[in-house]
Design a protein around this motif. Structure first.
Motif, PDB file in Angstrom:
ATOM      1  N   ALA A 149       0.896  -1.149   0.100  1.00  0.00           N
ATOM      2  CA  ALA A 149       0.106   0.010  -0.103  1.00  0.00           C
ATOM      3  C   ALA A 149       0.820   1.047   0.013  1.00  0.00           C
ATOM      4  CB  ALA A 149      -1.083   0.132   1.250  1.00  0.00           C
ATOM      5  N   ASP A 150       1.974   1.375   0.821  1.00  0.00           N
ATOM      6  CA  ASP A 150       2.844   2.329   0.719  1.00  0.00           C
ATOM      7  C   ASP A 150       3.420   2.709  -0.525  1.00  0.00           C
ATOM      8  OD1 ASP A 150       2.502   2.849   3.396  1.00  0.00           O
ATOM      9  OD2 ASP A 150       4.138   1.452   3.793  1.00  0.00           O
ATOM     10  N   LYS A 151       3.759   1.675  -1.320  1.00  0.00           N
ATOM     11  CA  LYS A 151       4.347   1.980  -2.685  1.00  0.00           C
ATOM     12  C   LYS A 151       3.012   2.344  -3.529  1.00  0.00           C
ATOM     13  CE  LYS A 151       7.226  -0.964  -4.131  1.00  0.00           C
ATOM     14  NZ  LYS A 151       7.937  -2.204  -4.914  1.00  0.00           N
ATOM     15  N   MET A 152       1.897   2.002  -3.657  1.00  0.00           N
ATOM     16  CA  MET A 152       0.805   2.557  -4.339  1.00  0.00           C
ATOM     17  C   MET A 152       0.510   3.789  -3.966  1.00  0.00           C
ATOM     18  SD  MET A 152      -2.677   3.014  -3.985  1.00  0.00           S
ATOM     19  CE  MET A 152      -3.282   2.201  -2.680  1.00  0.00           C
ATOM     20  N   LEU A 153       0.605   4.164  -2.554  1.00  0.00           N
ATOM     21  CA  LEU A 153       0.337   5.772  -2.572  1.00  0.00           C
ATOM     22  C   LEU A 153       1.440   6.576  -2.711  1.00  0.00           C
ATOM     23  CD1 LEU A 153      -0.929   4.909   1.246  1.00  0.00           C
ATOM     24  CD2 LEU A 153      -2.393   5.769  -0.734  1.00  0.00           C
ATOM     25  N   ASN A 154       2.540   6.063  -2.914  1.00  0.00           N
ATOM     26  CA  ASN A 154       3.715   6.960  -3.176  1.00  0.00           C
ATOM     27  C   ASN A 154       3.785   7.260  -4.814  1.00  0.00           C
ATOM     28  OD1 ASN A 154       4.359   7.363  -0.500  1.00  0.00           O
ATOM     29  ND2 ASN A 154       5.789   5.631  -0.395  1.00  0.00           N
ATOM     30  N   MET A 155       3.444   5.932  -5.615  1.00  0.00           N
ATOM     31  CA  MET A 155       3.824   5.763  -7.057  1.00  0.00           C
ATOM     32  C   MET A 155       2.538   6.334  -7.961  1.00  0.00           C
ATOM     33  SD  MET A 155       6.767   5.337  -6.835  1.00  0.00           S
ATOM     34  CE  MET A 155       7.324   5.094  -8.513  1.00  0.00           C
ATOM     35  N   THR A 156       1.240   6.446  -7.538  1.00  0.00           N
ATOM     36  CA  THR A 156       0.310   6.497  -8.207  1.00  0.00           C
ATOM     37  C   THR A 156      -1.020   7.033  -7.678  1.00  0.00           C
ATOM     38  OG1 THR A 156      -1.182   5.541 -10.121  1.00  0.00           O
ATOM     39  CG2 THR A 156      -0.753   4.295  -8.116  1.00  0.00           C
ATOM     40  N   PRO A 173       4.214  -7.402 -20.900  1.00  0.00           N
ATOM     41  CA  PRO A 173       5.334  -7.033 -19.992  1.00  0.00           C
ATOM     42  C   PRO A 173       5.294  -5.476 -19.498  1.00  0.00           C
ATOM     43  CG  PRO A 173       5.798  -6.910 -22.364  1.00  0.00           C
ATOM     44  CD  PRO A 173       4.647  -7.549 -22.246  1.00  0.00           C
ATOM     45  N   GLN A 174       4.725  -4.812 -20.224  1.00  0.00           N
ATOM     46  CA  GLN A 174       4.405  -3.304 -19.581  1.00  0.00           C
ATOM     47  C   GLN A 174       3.460  -3.470 -18.287  1.00  0.00           C
ATOM     48  OE1 GLN A 174       4.313  -0.153 -22.199  1.00  0.00           O
ATOM     49  NE2 GLN A 174       4.436  -1.576 -24.096  1.00  0.00           N
ATOM     50  N   LEU A 175       2.352  -4.176 -18.533  1.00  0.00           N
ATOM     51  CA  LEU A 175       1.373  -4.280 -17.525  1.00  0.00           C
ATOM     52  C   LEU A 175       2.033  -4.785 -16.295  1.00  0.00           C
ATOM     53  CD1 LEU A 175      -1.565  -3.961 -16.511  1.00  0.00           C
ATOM     54  CD2 LEU A 175      -1.885  -6.373 -17.430  1.00  0.00           C
ATOM     55  N   CYS A 176       2.836  -5.837 -16.345  1.00  0.00           N
ATOM     56  CA  CYS A 176       3.365  -6.395 -14.980  1.00  0.00           C
ATOM     57  C   CYS A 176       4.442  -5.498 -14.394  1.00  0.00           C
ATOM     58  CB  CYS A 176       3.985  -7.824 -15.548  1.00  0.00           C
ATOM     59  SG  CYS A 176       2.767  -9.128 -15.955  1.00  0.00           S
ATOM     60  N   GLN A 177       5.049  -4.941 -15.213  1.00  0.00           N
ATOM     61  CA  GLN A 177       6.197  -4.081 -14.977  1.00  0.00           C
ATOM     62  C   GLN A 177       5.467  -2.849 -14.145  1.00  0.00           C
ATOM     63  OE1 GLN A 177       8.957  -2.943 -18.132  1.00  0.00           O
ATOM     64  NE2 GLN A 177       9.450  -5.104 -18.296  1.00  0.00           N
ATOM     65  N   ARG A 178       4.686  -2.225 -14.718  1.00  0.00           N
ATOM     66  CA  ARG A 178       3.941  -1.082 -14.083  1.00  0.00           C
ATOM     67  C   ARG A 178       3.229  -1.177 -12.656  1.00  0.00           C
ATOM     68  NH1 ARG A 178       4.459   3.966 -12.874  1.00  0.00           N
ATOM     69  NH2 ARG A 178       2.416   4.973 -12.324  1.00  0.00           N
ATOM     70  N   ALA A 179       2.420  -2.835 -12.724  1.00  0.00           N
ATOM     71  CA  ALA A 179       1.969  -3.172 -11.638  1.00  0.00           C
ATOM     72  C   ALA A 179       2.977  -3.318 -10.564  1.00  0.00           C
ATOM     73  CB  ALA A 179       1.137  -4.445 -11.843  1.00  0.00           C
ATOM     74  N   GLN A 180       4.109  -3.753 -10.700  1.00  0.00           N
ATOM     75  CA  GLN A 180       4.989  -4.139  -9.730  1.00  0.00           C
ATOM     76  C   GLN A 180       5.569  -2.721  -9.009  1.00  0.00           C
ATOM     77  OE1 GLN A 180       8.270  -6.489 -11.032  1.00  0.00           O
ATOM     78  NE2 GLN A 180       9.285  -6.730  -8.907  1.00  0.00           N
ATOM     79  N   ARG A 181       5.788  -1.894 -10.182  1.00  0.00           N
ATOM     80  CA  ARG A 181       6.309  -0.258  -9.692  1.00  0.00           C
ATOM     81  C   ARG A 181       5.499   0.284  -8.863  1.00  0.00           C
ATOM     82  NH1 ARG A 181       7.034   1.276 -14.578  1.00  0.00           N
ATOM     83  NH2 ARG A 181       9.260   0.410 -14.613  1.00  0.00           N
ATOM     84  N   ILE A 182       4.003   0.058  -8.897  1.00  0.00           N
ATOM     85  CA  ILE A 182       3.154   0.927  -7.895  1.00  0.00           C
ATOM     86  C   ILE A 182       2.409  -0.053  -6.826  1.00  0.00           C
ATOM     87  CG2 ILE A 182       2.533   2.223  -9.898  1.00  0.00           C
ATOM     88  CD1 ILE A 182       0.044   0.740 -10.153  1.00  0.00           C
ATOM     89  N   GLY A 183       3.122  -1.147  -6.722  1.00  0.00           N
ATOM     90  CA  GLY A 183       2.553  -2.114  -5.540  1.00  0.00           C
ATOM     91  C   GLY A 183       1.392  -3.109  -5.956  1.00  0.00           C
ATOM     92  N   TYR A 184       1.555  -3.325  -6.938  1.00  0.00           N
ATOM     93  CA  TYR A 184       0.472  -4.599  -7.379  1.00  0.00           C
ATOM     94  C   TYR A 184       1.187  -5.577  -8.032  1.00  0.00           C
ATOM     95  CZ  TYR A 184      -3.702  -1.747  -6.020  1.00  0.00           C
ATOM     96  OH  TYR A 184      -4.643  -1.222  -5.462  1.00  0.00           O
ATOM     97  N   GLN A 185       0.340  -6.703  -8.245  1.00  0.00           N
ATOM     98  CA  GLN A 185       0.949  -7.839  -8.892  1.00  0.00           C
ATOM     99  C   GLN A 185      -0.359  -8.667  -9.607  1.00  0.00           C
ATOM    100  OE1 GLN A 185       2.126 -11.107  -6.314  1.00  0.00           O
ATOM    101  NE2 GLN A 185       2.955 -12.382  -8.114  1.00  0.00           N
ATOM    102  N   PHE A 186      -0.048  -8.691 -10.949  1.00  0.00           N
ATOM    103  CA  PHE A 186      -0.891  -9.349 -11.648  1.00  0.00           C
ATOM    104  C   PHE A 186      -0.858 -10.817 -11.801  1.00  0.00           C
ATOM    105  CE2 PHE A 186      -2.139  -5.275 -12.988  1.00  0.00           C
ATOM    106  CZ  PHE A 186      -3.394  -5.647 -13.946  1.00  0.00           C
ATOM    107  N   THR A 187      -1.921 -11.402 -11.275  1.00  0.00           N
ATOM    108  CA  THR A 187      -1.629 -13.166 -11.120  1.00  0.00           C
ATOM    109  C   THR A 187      -2.163 -13.754 -12.339  1.00  0.00           C
ATOM    110  OG1 THR A 187      -4.053 -13.190 -10.130  1.00  0.00           O
ATOM    111  CG2 THR A 187      -1.971 -13.040  -8.947  1.00  0.00           C
ATOM    112  N   ASN A 188      -3.214 -13.218 -13.368  1.00  0.00           N
ATOM    113  CA  ASN A 188      -3.599 -13.935 -14.541  1.00  0.00           C
ATOM    114  C   ASN A 188      -4.291 -12.825 -15.378  1.00  0.00           C
ATOM    115  OD1 ASN A 188      -4.190 -15.871 -16.253  1.00  0.00           O
ATOM    116  ND2 ASN A 188      -5.984 -16.553 -15.172  1.00  0.00           N
TER     117      ASN A 188
END
Length: 330
Positions: A115-122, A163-178
């Protein structure tokens, strides 16, 4: 609480914020000139103090008339869900390298990891997801023709395609499972042509399957007919061999019977000869005894023998006549 006009500007009564186990709040607090942020996880009941306030999220929201269409700033809330989420989205204006435009339908599953990464990045993770997935799908389709895209649509259910979706999600504190590919839709005219082509291909495929089944049935019939022919030939060969064996046994039996008959005939002939010899020997002995007796009686043997010759000749003639009349009994 009593509203003291010397101490209070106003007093308002509001509902306390209740959190379940899968929810959290972002609480800000001002002390002196500094502002602190803390995360409050449920289950809990939150009542802010005089210097605390809640973070208000302002994200893309789902259109009430179309669950695949997202509207900016349509979803405002305070309680953030911590359980895995999902969203439907249609990537529009996807164009292949042969200028076929279509709409790709997707369903995405994601989970909050920080949550901290999400609040700080987006400020709006959903907007980031939409922009990233659009880039990935457009890049995927632009590298191939429509027919190639149609053959490779299974790759749209693989996370490696995004790849862009997974990288962006990881950068803002999320993870795509499927990510699940739910199909595509081209323009109405092109879709009609595509439906006709699919119908034609399906009909050809069904005709080919029917022809294949007919060929398999004919092959099965031919195989069974060959098996029956082979069995019939085997039965006929066995019957012929059995007949030959019976004929061989019959011939052997007949030869044995003929041999026994011939041996019996030979035995009868030998016995007959022995009987004739015995009779002749006995007759000769009787004749010798007779002559010896006559000699002892003083009979002139010469005259006797001469006198017996005509009778003997007559007996021989009589035997000859009887033999001519009945040769078997003679």
């Amino acid at each position: 609480m009593y509203q003291n006009p010397l101490e209070h500007d106003r007093i308002e009564v509001k509902e306390a914020t209740k959190l379940t186990a899968d929810e959290m709040l972002v609480v800000y607090k001002q002390e002196n000139n500094a502002v602190e942020r803390r995360l409050l996880y449920g289950p809990a009941v939150f009542v802010p103090t005089a210097h605390e306030w809640l973070h208000e999220f302002n994200w893309h929201g789902v259109d009430s008339n179309d669950k695949t269409r997202w509207i900016p700033a349509a979803h405002k809330f305070h309680k953030l869900s911590t359980i895995p989420g999902q969203m439907y989205y249609n990537v529009r204006e996807v164009r292949t390298n042969d200028d076929v435009t279509m709409r790709v339908k997707l369903m995405m599953f994601y989970q909050l990891t920080s949550a901290d990464k999400m609040l700080n990045m987006t400020h709006d993770p959903i907007a980031d997801f939409i922009n990233a997935v659009c880039s990935d799908v457009i890049a995927f389709a632009s590298q191939m023709s429509y027919s190639e895209f149609h053959k490779e649509t299974h790759q749209l259910s693989n996370l490696k395609t995004y790849p862009q979706l997974c990288q962006r999600a990881q950068r803002i504190g999320y993870q795509f499972t499927n990510v699940v590919y739910r199909g595509y839709h081209a323009s109405d005219q092109f879709q009609a042509l595509q439906d006709n082509a699919i119908h034609t291909r399906t009909k050809r495929h069904l005709d080919a399957e029917i022809q294949e089944e007919v060929a398999k049935l004919e092959g099965f019939k031919l195989k069974k007919e060959m098996e029956r022919t082979t069995q019939r030939q085997a039965i006929e060969s066995a019957q012929f061999a059995q007949r030959q064996e019976l004929d061989k046994k019959r011939q052997l039996l007949q030869l044995k019977q003929e041999e026994r008959q011939h041996e019996a005939k030979l035995k009868r002939s030998a016995k007959e000869r022995e009987a004739l010899v015995t009779i002749e020997t006995a007759e000769k002995q009787q004749e010798v005894q007779l002559l010896s007796a006559l000699r002892d009686l003083g009979v002139d043997m010469t005259q006797y023998l001469v006198s017996q010759q005509p009778a003997k000749i007559s007996d021989e003639l009589q035997l000859t006549r009887e033999h001519r009349r009945d040769p078997i009994s003679t």
